[in-house]
Design a protein around this motif. Structure first.
Motif, PDB file in Angstrom:
ATOM      1  N   GLY A   1      13.659  28.286  60.681  1.00 26.69           N
ATOM      2  CA  GLY A   1      12.204  28.321  60.814  1.00 26.69           C
ATOM      3  C   GLY A   1      11.446  27.716  59.649  1.00 26.69           C
ATOM      4  O   GLY A   1      10.253  27.992  59.475  1.00 26.69           O
ATOM      5  N   ALA A   2      12.103  26.897  58.834  1.00 23.74           N
ATOM      6  CA  ALA A   2      11.404  26.304  57.683  1.00 23.74           C
ATOM      7  C   ALA A   2      11.913  24.897  57.428  1.00 23.74           C
ATOM      8  O   ALA A   2      13.037  24.548  57.805  1.00 23.74           O
ATOM      9  CB  ALA A   2      11.618  27.173  56.447  1.00 23.74           C
ATOM     10  N   ARG A   3      11.046  24.100  56.792  1.00 26.81           N
ATOM     11  CA  ARG A   3      11.440  22.743  56.407  1.00 26.81           C
ATOM     12  C   ARG A   3      12.394  22.836  55.219  1.00 26.81           C
ATOM     13  O   ARG A   3      12.113  23.532  54.247  1.00 26.81           O
ATOM     14  CB  ARG A   3      10.174  21.972  56.006  1.00 26.81           C
ATOM     15  CG  ARG A   3      10.373  20.485  55.935  1.00 26.81           C
ATOM     16  CD  ARG A   3      10.441  19.903  57.314  1.00 26.81           C
ATOM     17  NE  ARG A   3      10.684  18.471  57.305  1.00 26.81           N
ATOM     18  CZ  ARG A   3      11.323  17.846  58.283  1.00 26.81           C
ATOM     19  NH1 ARG A   3      11.808  18.501  59.308  1.00 26.81           N
ATOM     20  NH2 ARG A   3      11.483  16.548  58.239  1.00 26.81           N
ATOM     21  N   GLN A   4      13.518  22.134  55.312  1.00 28.80           N
ATOM     22  CA  GLN A   4      14.511  22.189  54.247  1.00 28.80           C
ATOM     23  C   GLN A   4      14.734  20.787  53.687  1.00 28.80           C
ATOM     24  O   GLN A   4      14.688  19.803  54.413  1.00 28.80           O
ATOM     25  CB  GLN A   4      15.863  22.674  54.804  1.00 28.80           C
ATOM     26  CG  GLN A   4      15.812  23.929  55.644  1.00 28.80           C
ATOM     27  CD  GLN A   4      15.803  25.197  54.825  1.00 28.80           C
ATOM     28  OE1 GLN A   4      16.099  25.182  53.631  1.00 28.80           O
ATOM     29  NE2 GLN A   4      15.453  26.302  55.458  1.00 28.80           N
ATOM     30  N   CYS A   5      15.000  20.732  52.398  1.00 25.50           N
ATOM     31  CA  CYS A   5      15.309  19.457  51.748  1.00 25.50           C
ATOM     32  C   CYS A   5      16.791  19.416  51.426  1.00 25.50           C
ATOM     33  O   CYS A   5      17.331  20.391  50.882  1.00 25.50           O
ATOM     34  CB  CYS A   5      14.531  19.341  50.440  1.00 25.50           C
ATOM     35  SG  CYS A   5      12.769  19.225  50.702  1.00 25.50           S
ATOM     36  N   LEU A   6      17.421  18.300  51.757  1.00 27.75           N
ATOM     37  CA  LEU A   6      18.853  18.144  51.480  1.00 27.75           C
ATOM     38  C   LEU A   6      19.021  17.179  50.305  1.00 27.75           C
ATOM     39  O   LEU A   6      18.561  16.043  50.368  1.00 27.75           O
ATOM     40  CB  LEU A   6      19.564  17.640  52.732  1.00 27.75           C
ATOM     41  CG  LEU A   6      21.091  17.571  52.654  1.00 27.75           C
ATOM     42  CD1 LEU A   6      21.686  17.920  54.010  1.00 27.75           C
ATOM     43  CD2 LEU A   6      21.591  16.196  52.241  1.00 27.75           C
ATOM     44  N   TYR A   7      19.640  17.672  49.278  1.00 29.22           N
ATOM     45  CA  TYR A   7      19.874  16.867  48.067  1.00 29.22           C
ATOM     46  C   TYR A   7      21.351  16.544  47.947  1.00 29.22           C
ATOM     47  O   TYR A   7      22.204  17.320  48.382  1.00 29.22           O
ATOM     48  CB  TYR A   7      19.481  17.665  46.820  1.00 29.22           C
ATOM     49  CG  TYR A   7      17.992  17.775  46.597  1.00 29.22           C
ATOM     50  CD1 TYR A   7      17.332  16.905  45.738  1.00 29.22           C
ATOM     51  CD2 TYR A   7      17.246  18.758  47.237  1.00 29.22           C
ATOM     52  CE1 TYR A   7      15.961  17.002  45.523  1.00 29.22           C
ATOM     53  CE2 TYR A   7      15.874  18.867  47.027  1.00 29.22           C
ATOM     54  CZ  TYR A   7      15.243  17.988  46.172  1.00 29.22           C
ATOM     55  OH  TYR A   7      13.886  18.079  45.964  1.00 29.22           O
ATOM     56  N   THR A   8      21.636  15.410  47.334  1.00 24.97           N
ATOM     57  CA  THR A   8      23.019  15.135  46.986  1.00 24.97           C
ATOM     58  C   THR A   8      23.079  14.568  45.570  1.00 24.97           C
ATOM     59  O   THR A   8      22.061  14.197  44.989  1.00 24.97           O
ATOM     60  CB  THR A   8      23.694  14.193  47.985  1.00 24.97           C
ATOM     61  OG1 THR A   8      25.100  14.225  47.755  1.00 24.97           O
ATOM     62  CG2 THR A   8      23.216  12.752  47.811  1.00 24.97           C
TER      63      THR A   8
END
Ligand SMILES: CC(C)(COP(=O)(O)OP(=O)(O)OC[C@H]1O[C@@H](n2cnc3c(N)ncnc32)[C@H](O)[C@@H]1OP(=O)(O)O)[C@@H](O)C(=O)NCCC(=O)NCCS
Length: 266
Positions: free
Chosen positions: A163-170
């Motif tokens: 239910g939330a915007r997520q940021c994917l980092y690498t």
């Protein structure tokens, strides 16, 4: 078994040392730390809120048995101030995900970044065949995002989850850095796969609107259907003439309508 699990098993248990921290495998005596972290409103602000009693009990039991789960111990006073872990990323086979949480009393001293930096370096340099590593955090979790960026991780994708915007980092690095290239490739492929899946579902739905027996169609209606045999299997396509070449619709041997994709033009 995911090869992230296999890679972890080959090096676990492992302890990591940094200037101010010892990361050691979680032990049953860390139960209070686990409870404090899982029930703290501030810690859980971007992690779905405080966990239930049952959830706490299950995590207290699971952590000590989980390869890749560390207690973050502040060496100066020998206090366990957080948890950090690395393990398979459930979104993508073969990719590792790092996660981290500190008691609020330990925030603001750079301990989180010290722990995460140590884990990412260890995973990259020491773990054989560990594969790329990512971290996912809510877009609104400013502290966590700052931490990830400060250890050289790069935002490569955004997704909606829980239910939330997520940021994917690498892990960032040179332009040809393998983690960055790999994770970007997966992100672009995912878009393609999802586009195709959507198109396939729409075509199948269109097929359901056609009569079960195509012979009831009038000659004019039949003439509207695509006359070609498509793809490697030469299946008969029942879509309108002139449709998008890569998406076709026909009958499976059991009579059900199916849509299929091929890059071959009719
Ligand atoms: C994410 C979390 C670990 C970040 O904690 P944090 O202490 O802000 O993170 P860092 O370790 O990067 O510390 C950076 C802060 O320490 C300060 N600092 C002090 N001494 C420092 C030092 N020697 N080196 C680096 N930073 C230092 C920095 O200025 C910075 O402060 P600021 O946020 O006021 O600018 C913490 O907020 C947390 O546990 N949150 C709950 C769990 C969570 O959301 N986890 C992420 C999802 S997996």
């Amino acid at each position: 078994m995911d090869f992230v699990d296999a890679a972890l098993d080959s090096v676990w248990p492992a302890e990591l040392r940094t200037d101010r921290l010892l990361l050691r495998p979680v032990i049953p005596e860390d139960a209070d730390l686990v409870r404090e972290l899982l029930t703290d409103v501030r810690v859980r602000a971007y992690l779905g809120g405080p966990a239930s009693h049952e959830r706490v009990a299950s995590r207290q039991a699971a952590y000590p048995a989980t390869a890749g789960a560390w207690a973050v111990v502040r060496v100066a006073d020998d206090q366990a101030v957080g948890l950090a872990s690395i393990g398979p990323d459930h979104r993508c086979e073969g990719r590792a995900e790092v996660s981290f949480q500190l008691l609020p009393s330990a925030w603001g001293h750079g301990l989180g970044r010290e722990a995460v930096s140590a884990i990412v370096s260890w995973w990259t340099a020491v773990v054989p065949g560990g594969g790329p590593v990512v971290a996912v955090t809510q877009a609104a979790n400013v502290r966590s995002r700052r931490l990830l960026e400060s250890v050289g991780m790069v935002l490569v994708d955004e997704l909606d989850e829980h239910g939330a915007r997520q940021c994917l980092y690498t892990r960032g690095g040179d332009e040809d850095d393998s983690d960055l290239r790999w994770v970007r490739l997966i992100a672009s492929r995912r878009d393609e796969v999802e586009r195709r899946r959507g198109a396939q579902a729409r075509a199948t739905a269109a097929g359901r609107r056609l009569p079960g027996d195509l012979t009831v169609l009038t000659a004019d209606e039949l003439a509207q259907l695509c006359p070609a045999r498509h793809g490697g299997y030469g299946r008969i396509c029942a879509r309108a003439a002139g449709h998008t070449p890569d998406l076709h619709l026909g009958r499976a041997p059991d009579g059900a309508w199916i849509a299929w994709l091929t890059s071959r033009a009719p």
